[in-house]
Design a protein around this motif. Structure first.
Motif, short mmCIF file in Angstrom:
data_model
loop_
_atom_site.label_atom_id
_atom_site.label_comp_id
_atom_site.label_asym_id
_atom_site.label_seq_id
_atom_site.Cartn_x
_atom_site.Cartn_y
_atom_site.Cartn_z
N GLY A 74 -7.61 21.50 -11.71
CA GLY A 74 -8.95 20.91 -11.76
C GLY A 74 -9.04 19.62 -12.52
N TYR A 77 -12.37 18.01 -14.35
CA TYR A 77 -13.41 19.02 -14.14
C TYR A 77 -13.20 20.20 -15.08
CZ TYR A 77 -15.59 23.17 -12.22
OH TYR A 77 -16.29 24.34 -12.09
N HIS A 78 -11.98 20.71 -15.12
CA HIS A 78 -11.69 21.87 -15.97
C HIS A 78 -11.71 21.50 -17.45
CE1 HIS A 78 -10.04 25.58 -17.41
NE2 HIS A 78 -8.91 25.01 -17.81
N GLY A 93 -16.14 16.62 -11.62
CA GLY A 93 -15.74 17.23 -10.36
C GLY A 93 -16.50 16.67 -9.18
N SER A 96 -15.01 13.40 -8.39
CA SER A 96 -13.72 13.60 -7.71
C SER A 96 -13.93 14.00 -6.26
CB SER A 96 -12.90 14.67 -8.44
OG SER A 96 -12.53 14.23 -9.72
N TYR A 214 -4.12 18.18 -11.86
CA TYR A 214 -5.05 18.69 -10.85
C TYR A 214 -4.53 19.95 -10.15
CZ TYR A 214 -7.41 14.26 -11.58
OH TYR A 214 -8.06 13.21 -12.17
N VAL A 302 -9.31 20.11 -6.98
CA VAL A 302 -10.51 20.01 -7.80
C VAL A 302 -11.69 20.62 -7.06
CG1 VAL A 302 -12.06 18.46 -9.03
CG2 VAL A 302 -9.62 17.91 -8.87
N ILE A 306 -14.06 23.96 -8.13
CA ILE A 306 -15.52 23.91 -8.22
C ILE A 306 -16.13 25.03 -7.38
CG2 ILE A 306 -17.58 22.55 -7.67
CD1 ILE A 306 -15.94 20.05 -8.22
#
Length: 434
Positions: A74, A77-78, A93, A96, A214, A302, A306
Motif C-alpha cells: 500500500g 496509503y498504509h 491512496g 495513487s 507498494y 494500493v 483500499i
C-alpha cells in the motif's frame, strides 16, 4: 490463499521493479525542460541530478524503516493511515488511484509514442501508446510470476542498452566542449527559482525509488528485502542518471536539446547518425515498456488495499485465484487511457511532481512521528544517519514547495483541490471502514 502464493517476489525482482519504475520517462525527457527553464550551466545540471539522487536515497531509507516496521502493501496509503490518521492515508491512496500511478503510465506511454514518430512521422503517437498500455495490462492480469518474469526481462534489456548507449556516448568522435567543474555561474544558477522548479522534473525522474513499498505483502522476507531493494535500486539509478545526462550534453548542443521532449533520440542521432538515431529512438521507446509494466504492477496493489479496508470500495480488492488484483489493474489502466487521450505532458508532470512530493514529505516526516508514537515497535531496519538524513530530505522539499507554489501556482492549486476531493470521498466511505 497460502503464504507461498502471496510471497512470490524476491530481491532481484524487487530491485528490477524499482529500477524500471525510476528509469523511464523523466530521464529521457526532462533535460529539455531544465535547459529551457534557465539551467544551462553544465555543472549546475549535473549537481541538479546529484541532488535528486541524494534526496531519493534519504527518502528510500525512511521508507525502508517504515516498511520494516509496518510490512503491508500500500505504500503511502498504509504508512500514513497508521502514522497519522486513516483520512490522511486515504488521501494518498485516492491520489495513487486516480493519478499517482495512472498518470505516470500515461506519461511514459506518451513519450513512447513520441519516440515512435521519430521513425514513422505519419503515425499517430496515441496508437502505439494506447496499444502498449493494453498489452502490458493483459500480461499483468495473467499471474504475478508471469508479470515478474516479463518485468525482469525488460529491465535487464533496458539496463544493457542504457550501458551500451553510455559507452557509445563516451566514444563519440566529436563531443561538445563541456566541463562539470563548478564556476561562479554554476553557483548563481543553483540559487535561482528556475533551479528549484527544475528539481520538480528531477524528483519526478527519481520517483519510483519507493516502488517496492507498494507490494510488501507479496515480497519474500520483506523486513530485509524491502530496505535493501530500495537502497540498491536508488544507487544504481543515480549512477545511470548522472552518466546519461553527461552523455546527452556531451554529444548534443544545449540549443538542440532545449525545450525538446525526445532528448534520447536527439542524442542518439548525434552519436549514430540519422539512421542510427531512428533505430535508437525505437529502442528507447521500447525501453519505456518496462517503466509502464512496473507501474501497472505496483499501482493496483494500493487500490486493492483500499478496497480491503473500505467495504464501499470493496469491489476493487477482488483477486483472481492466483492472487492477481485484476479489477484494480483494469481500473488503473482505464484511468491511464483516459489521461492519455485528454492531457498534455508538461502540465501533467508538474501536477504529479507536486502531489508526489507532498505524500513523500509526510512519509519521511512520519519516521519521527512513528518513533515517538510507537517507541516499542520492532524496526529491523533503521535510517542511517538519523535524524540528519530525514531532516535533509524534509528541508529540500520545503524549499522546493515554496518555489513550486510561486512558479507553478495553477498546478499547485489543482493539487490542493485533489486533497479536498479526497477528503469528500473519505467522508462518504469512512463510516463502514474495516
Amino acid at each position: 490463499m497460502t503464504s507461498d502464493n502471496k510471497q512470490q517476489i524476491g530481491i532481484v525482482t524487487a530491485i528490477s521493479f524499482i529500477v524500471a519504475n525510476m528509469v523511464g520517462t523523466g530521464v529521457f525527457t526532462s533535460l529539455g525542460f531544465q535547459l529551457s527553464g534557465g539551467v544551462v550551466d553544465i555543472a549546475a545540471i549535473m549537481i541538479l541530478w546529484l541532488i535528486g539522487g541524494i534526496i531519493a536515497f534519504c527518502g528510500a531509507q525512511a521508507y525502508g524503516e517504515l516498511g520494516s516496521a509496518m510490512p503491508r502493501s500500500g505504500g503511502e496509503y498504509h504508512f500514513l493511515s497508521q502514522i497519522y490518521h486513516p483520512a490522511v492515508g486515504f488521501s494518498a491512496g485516492f491520489f495513487s488511484m486516480f493519478a499517482g500511478f495512472a498518470a505516470p503510465v500515461a506519461l511514459a506511454a506518451m513519450a513512447l509514442g513520441k519516440y515512435c514518430t521519430v521513425v514513422w512521422p505519419a503515425l499517430n503517437p496515441v496508437i502505439p501508446a494506447a496499444s502498449v498500455i493494453v498489452l502490458v495490462t493483459i500480461i499483468h492480469c495473467l499471474s504475478v510470476k508471469t508479470g515478474g518474469a516479463f518485468q525482469n526481462v525488460f529491465t535487464i534489456l533496458k539496463l544493457l542498452l542504457i550501458v551500451a548507449f553510455i559507452v557509445a556516448g563516451f566514444l563519440a568522435p566529436e563531443p561538445q566542449n563541456i566541463s562539470v567543474i563548478p564556476t561562479t555561474a554554476t553557483w548563481k544558477q543553483i540559487t535561482t527559482p528556475g533551479f528549484a522548479v527544475c528539481l520538480i522534473y528531477v524528483f519526478y525522474s527519481f520517483s519510483g525509488w519507493n516502488a517496492s513499498a507498494y507490494f510488501v505483502s507479496e515480497m519474500k522476507r520483506p523486513e530485509k528485502n524491502l530496505p535493501l531493494s530500495l537502497l540498491v535500486g536508488t544507487v544504481i539509478v543515480t549512477v545511470l542518471y548522472l552518466l546519461l545526462n553527461f552523455v546527452f550534453l556531451r554529444v548534443s548542443s544545449v540549443d538542440s536539446l532545449s525545450g525538446q521532449l525526445e532528448i534520447g533520440a536527439i542524442a542518439a542521432t548525434s552519436i549514430f547518425g540519422p539512421r542510427g538515431g531512428q533505430v535508437m529512438a525505437v529502442v528507447i521507446g521500447l525501453l519505456l515498456i518496462s517503466s509502464i509494466s512496473s507501474m501497472v504492477f505496483a499501482g493496483p496493489r494500493v487500490i486493492q488495499v483500499i478496497g480491503e479496508d473500505y467495504p464501499a470500495l470493496g469491489f476493487m480488492s477482488r483477486r483472481r485465484s492466483n492472487g492477481v488484483p485484476m479489477v484494480a489493474i483494469l481500473v488503473q489502466s482505464g484511468i491511464s487511457l483516459v489521461l492519455l487521450f485528454t492531457s498534455t505532458f508538461e502540465a501533467l508532470i508538474s501536477y504529479l511532481g507536486f502531489m508526489m512530493n507532498v505524500y513523500c514529505f509526510l512519509c519521511v516526516l512520519g519516521v519521527f512521528v512513528h518513533r515517538r508514537r510507537f517507541p516499542n515497535a520492532e524496526r529491523k531496519f533503521k535510517v542511517w544517519g538519523y535524524p540528519v538524513t530525514p531532516i535533509l530530505f524534509l528541508l529540500f522539499f520545503l524549499w522546493n514547495f515554496f518555489y513550486m507554489f510561486t512558479e507553478k501556482t495553477q498546478e499547485t492549486l489543482i493539487g490542493l483541490a485533489t486533497l479536498l476531493l479526497a477528503g469528500l470521498v473519505y467522508a462518504l466511505v469512512r463510516k463502514k471502514r474495516k
